[in-house]
Write an enzyme that holds these catalytic residues in place. Structure first.
Site, short mmCIF file in Angstrom:
data_model
loop_
_atom_site.label_atom_id
_atom_site.label_comp_id
_atom_site.label_asym_id
_atom_site.label_seq_id
_atom_site.Cartn_x
_atom_site.Cartn_y
_atom_site.Cartn_z
N LYS A 164 0.87 -1.18 0.00
CA LYS A 164 0.00 0.00 0.00
C LYS A 164 0.90 1.23 0.00
O LYS A 164 1.48 1.59 1.02
CB LYS A 164 -0.92 0.05 1.22
N GLY B 137 -4.76 3.30 -1.21
CA GLY B 137 -5.70 3.65 -0.16
C GLY B 137 -5.03 4.45 0.93
O GLY B 137 -3.84 4.74 0.83
N ASP B 138 -5.80 4.82 1.95
CA ASP B 138 -5.20 5.61 3.02
C ASP B 138 -4.76 4.72 4.18
O ASP B 138 -5.07 3.53 4.24
CB ASP B 138 -6.13 6.75 3.47
N GLY B 139 -4.04 5.33 5.10
CA GLY B 139 -3.47 4.56 6.20
C GLY B 139 -4.51 4.04 7.16
O GLY B 139 -4.43 2.89 7.62
N GLY C 9 -4.39 0.72 5.14
CA GLY C 9 -3.16 0.45 5.89
C GLY C 9 -3.46 -0.37 7.14
O GLY C 9 -2.83 -1.40 7.41
N GLU D 65 10.73 1.99 9.72
CA GLU D 65 11.74 2.99 9.40
C GLU D 65 11.03 4.33 9.55
O GLU D 65 10.18 4.68 8.74
CB GLU D 65 12.26 2.75 7.97
N CYS E 53 14.14 11.48 5.81
CA CYS E 53 14.15 11.12 7.23
C CYS E 53 15.56 11.23 7.82
O CYS E 53 15.71 11.45 9.01
CB CYS E 53 13.60 9.71 7.41
N GLU F 78 10.69 16.68 13.74
CA GLU F 78 11.07 16.52 12.34
C GLU F 78 10.27 17.54 11.52
O GLU F 78 9.04 17.48 11.47
CB GLU F 78 10.73 15.10 11.91
P1 NDP Z 1 2.50 9.04 7.58
O1 NDP Z 1 3.42 8.28 8.44
O2 NDP Z 1 1.14 9.31 8.10
O3 NDP Z 1 2.36 8.32 6.16
C1 NDP Z 1 3.23 7.32 5.66
C2 NDP Z 1 2.43 6.13 5.19
O4 NDP Z 1 1.79 5.52 6.30
C3 NDP Z 1 1.32 6.44 4.21
O5 NDP Z 1 1.17 5.39 3.28
C4 NDP Z 1 0.14 6.55 5.14
O6 NDP Z 1 -1.10 6.52 4.54
C5 NDP Z 1 0.39 5.40 6.06
N1 NDP Z 1 -0.31 5.46 7.33
C6 NDP Z 1 -0.68 6.53 8.07
N2 NDP Z 1 -1.34 6.16 9.18
C7 NDP Z 1 -1.40 4.80 9.17
C8 NDP Z 1 -1.96 3.83 10.03
N3 NDP Z 1 -2.61 4.16 11.16
N4 NDP Z 1 -1.85 2.51 9.69
C9 NDP Z 1 -1.20 2.16 8.56
N5 NDP Z 1 -0.67 3.04 7.71
C10 NDP Z 1 -0.75 4.36 8.00
O7 NDP Z 1 3.23 10.38 7.20
P2 NDP Z 1 2.60 11.76 6.67
O8 NDP Z 1 2.43 11.65 5.22
O9 NDP Z 1 1.37 12.18 7.46
O10 NDP Z 1 3.78 12.76 7.05
C11 NDP Z 1 3.84 13.28 8.39
C12 NDP Z 1 5.25 13.36 8.89
O11 NDP Z 1 5.80 12.04 8.96
C13 NDP Z 1 6.21 14.11 8.00
O12 NDP Z 1 6.14 15.49 8.24
C14 NDP Z 1 7.52 13.51 8.42
O13 NDP Z 1 7.94 14.14 9.60
C15 NDP Z 1 7.18 12.07 8.74
N6 NDP Z 1 7.51 11.15 7.62
C16 NDP Z 1 8.63 10.39 7.70
C17 NDP Z 1 8.99 9.57 6.66
C18 NDP Z 1 10.23 8.75 6.70
O14 NDP Z 1 10.86 8.53 5.66
N7 NDP Z 1 10.62 8.19 7.82
C19 NDP Z 1 8.20 9.49 5.44
C20 NDP Z 1 7.01 10.29 5.44
C21 NDP Z 1 6.70 11.10 6.52
P3 NDP Z 1 -1.89 7.96 4.50
O15 NDP Z 1 -1.14 8.81 3.55
O16 NDP Z 1 -3.23 7.65 4.07
O17 NDP Z 1 -1.88 8.53 5.90
#
Ligand code: NDP
Length: 477
Positions: free
Chosen positions: A171, A202-204, A208, A246, A280, A380
């Site tokens: 996903k 889809g969304d998280g 997810g 990660e 990150c 972050e």
């Molecule tokens: P998220 O962690 O929310 O999103 C990353 C992925 O996780 C997306 O596919 C998301 O889907 C999914 N996800 C979110 N909530 C859940 C859940 N409860 N169960 C399963 N999957 C889930 O990051 P954001 O896009 O909201 O970014 C927010 C902050 O996160 C950034 O500002 C940054 O600080 C950090 N980040 C860190 C990353 C890294 O490389 N370590 C990568 C991206 C973000 P959906 O988009 O629908 O929420």
């Protein structure tokens, strides 16, 4: 506008069970470029069932068979490389030159790294006590990936699953689903058996969480925010899955007075701004020895002022927009928090850069005289925002560097190799870069503390996807 409403399940492109459209926006223009479907738990069920069925035979394939498939995937990826570049530029806003040299390149590098590692992997071993150790594929893997380095994260999860004989359901982030769908086409073209790789958008919260909770999923591999990583872990706990994470980082970059300041400070500022700061492991906290503080601030100011934002479709070394309106809002709020908490703004600041009113562009920003308790030093930011903090002694620098909930990467700039080694050993981080030493394909990527669990890439990345079986043979006569 591209119609990308289908999911890839059991070797075919299929309609979602319930239609639920979402427009994918180009972050540089804010215009829709594609329409996708948002999957539900029922779509996840379907994909997991396909992966579970495929595991029965795919887990029995030989290393040679899987290497042949991976080599084919590598060839397809290389042939369709430019499509990957254009796709990531369109949906993420990463500038073309950077996407070609970095974002898309990781798809080749990680795949090659895993191929090399698989050739070296010992899937059968004997302990000195005579017992036999088998390393076997873990099963059906749920993979959730973010938008910031989209094909990087996909390759780091999909490839080790497929390399070790596991099957998977991916996903991707709904902000950047198109590169994932292109990757699905490549996997299909490479000839992987039906059901081995499946993709549901889809969304998280819905798709997810359905993956994390699914009783037929054996392992979750997640990259994203610490908040979402905790949610995945909790959801997975009921069924006692393996979970690798990660997560975020707030990586310290210690600049000692004996470093080649011009070279190392310039490189560090540019690295912080790379990918519009959406990395990150970005070196976002620069700790500077006080005796050279003013000199470093001057270099940082010049580099910061010269950093340009620009149209991602143009070649060049400029940075592009942030991925979304939500990320734009988060970064603005943190820049404002930095000002409110009393950090001195050296370059940039709140608001959009002149001439970039459309698109989620932000100003490359540097704060100086930052204190490690401020939000811009603890959270972050995930934008092109650098915080500079002075220190007096090596001991203090190490303490401030480690004073964070995160532990992903750390950076050390010094002309003294002994000091580099000494300091690196005391930093609580999964990766330490010395004087610009780059991350190399095949090396483990991952963090300490709240930056996650597990390691991705190369042999360590394969091991995370393997179960260990002990075969107790009878005592030798
Ligand atoms: P998220 O962690 O929310 O999103 C990353 C992925 O996780 C997306 O596919 C998301 O889907 C999914 N996800 C979110 N909530 C859940 C859940 N409860 N169960 C399963 N999957 C889930 O990051 P954001 O896009 O909201 O970014 C927010 C902050 O996160 C950034 O500002 C940054 O600080 C950090 N980040 C860190 C990353 C890294 O490389 N370590 C990568 C991206 C973000 P959906 O988009 O629908 O929420």
């Amino acid at each position: 506008m591209l119609d990308k409403r289908k999911f890839y399940i059991n070797g075919a492109w299929v309609d979602p069970i319930v239609a639920n459209d979402l427009e994918v926006l180009n972050p540089a223009t804010e215009k829709p470029v594609a329409v996708i479907s948002m999957g539900t738990a029922a779509d996840i069920d379907r994909a997991v069932a396909a992966a579970k069925k495929a595991f029965v035979t795919y887990s029995q394939t030989s290393v040679e068979e899987r290497l042949a498939l991976l080599e084919k995937l590598l060839a397809v990826y290389k042939r369709r490389y430019d499509e990957m570049v254009d796709t990531i530029t369109m949906e993420l806003g990463a500038p073309k030159t950077m996407t070609r040299e970095q974002q898309a390149d990781v798809g080749v590098g990680h795949l090659q790294g895993f191929i090399d590692a698989l050739k070296r992997l010992k899937s059968r071993d004997r302990l000195p006590n005579g017992d036999v150790i088998l390393r076997e594929p873990i099963g059906v893997c749920g993979l959730i990936t973010p938008w910031n380095w989209p094909i990087n994260q996909i390759a780091l999860k999909v490839v080790p699953a497929l390399a070790t004989g596991s099957t998977c359901v991916l996903k991707p982030s709904e902000f950047t689903p198109l590169n994932a769908m292109l990757y699905a086409e490549m996997i299909d073209e490479a000839g992987f058996p039906a059901g081995v790789f499946n993709l549901v958008n889809g969304d998280g919260i819905n798709a997810g969480a359905a993956l994390s909770k699914h009783r037929d999923i054996d392992m979750m591999s997640f990259t994203g925010s610490t908040r979402a990583g905790i949610a995945v872990s909790k959801d997975a706990a009921e069924t006692v899955k393996r979970v690798t994470l990660e997560l975020g980082g707030k990586s310290p970059n210690i600049v000692f007075a004996d470093a080649d300041l011009e070279d190392r400070v310039t490189g560090s500022v540019l690295e912080c701004f790379n990918n519009s700061g959406q990395s990150c492991d970005a070196p976002t906290r620069m700790l500077v020895e006080r005796s050279v503080y003013d000199q470093v601030v001057e270099i940082a100011k010049r580099v910061g002022r010269e950093a340009k934002v620009g149209d991602p479709t143009q070649e060049g070394s400029h940075i592009g927009p942030l991925v979304s309106h939500v990320q734009f809002g988060r970064v603005q709020a943190l820049i404002e928090a930095g000002i409110a908490e009393g950090a001195r703004l050296l370059v940039g600041g709140a608001g959009k850069p002149e001439g970039f009113e459309t698109g989620y562009f932000v100003k490359p920003t540097i704060f100086v005289d930052v204190n490690n308790d401020m939000r811009i030093a603890r959270e972050e930011v995930f934008g092109p925002v650098l915080a500079i903090i002075p220190f007096d002694t090596e001991e203090e620098a190490i303490a401030v560097a480690n004073d964070t909930n995160y532990g992903l990467a750390a950076y050390v700039q010094t002309g003294d190799p002994k000091r580099a080694e000494r300091v690196a050993a005391r930093l609580r981080a999964g990766m330490v870069h010395i004087n610009g030493g780059p991350h190399r394909y095949g090396s483990p990527f991952g963090g300490y503390k709240q930056s996650g669990n597990g390691r991705e890439g190369g042999i360590f990345g394969l091991e995370d996807f393997l179960e260990v079986k002990t075969v107790h043979v009878p005592d030798a006569a």
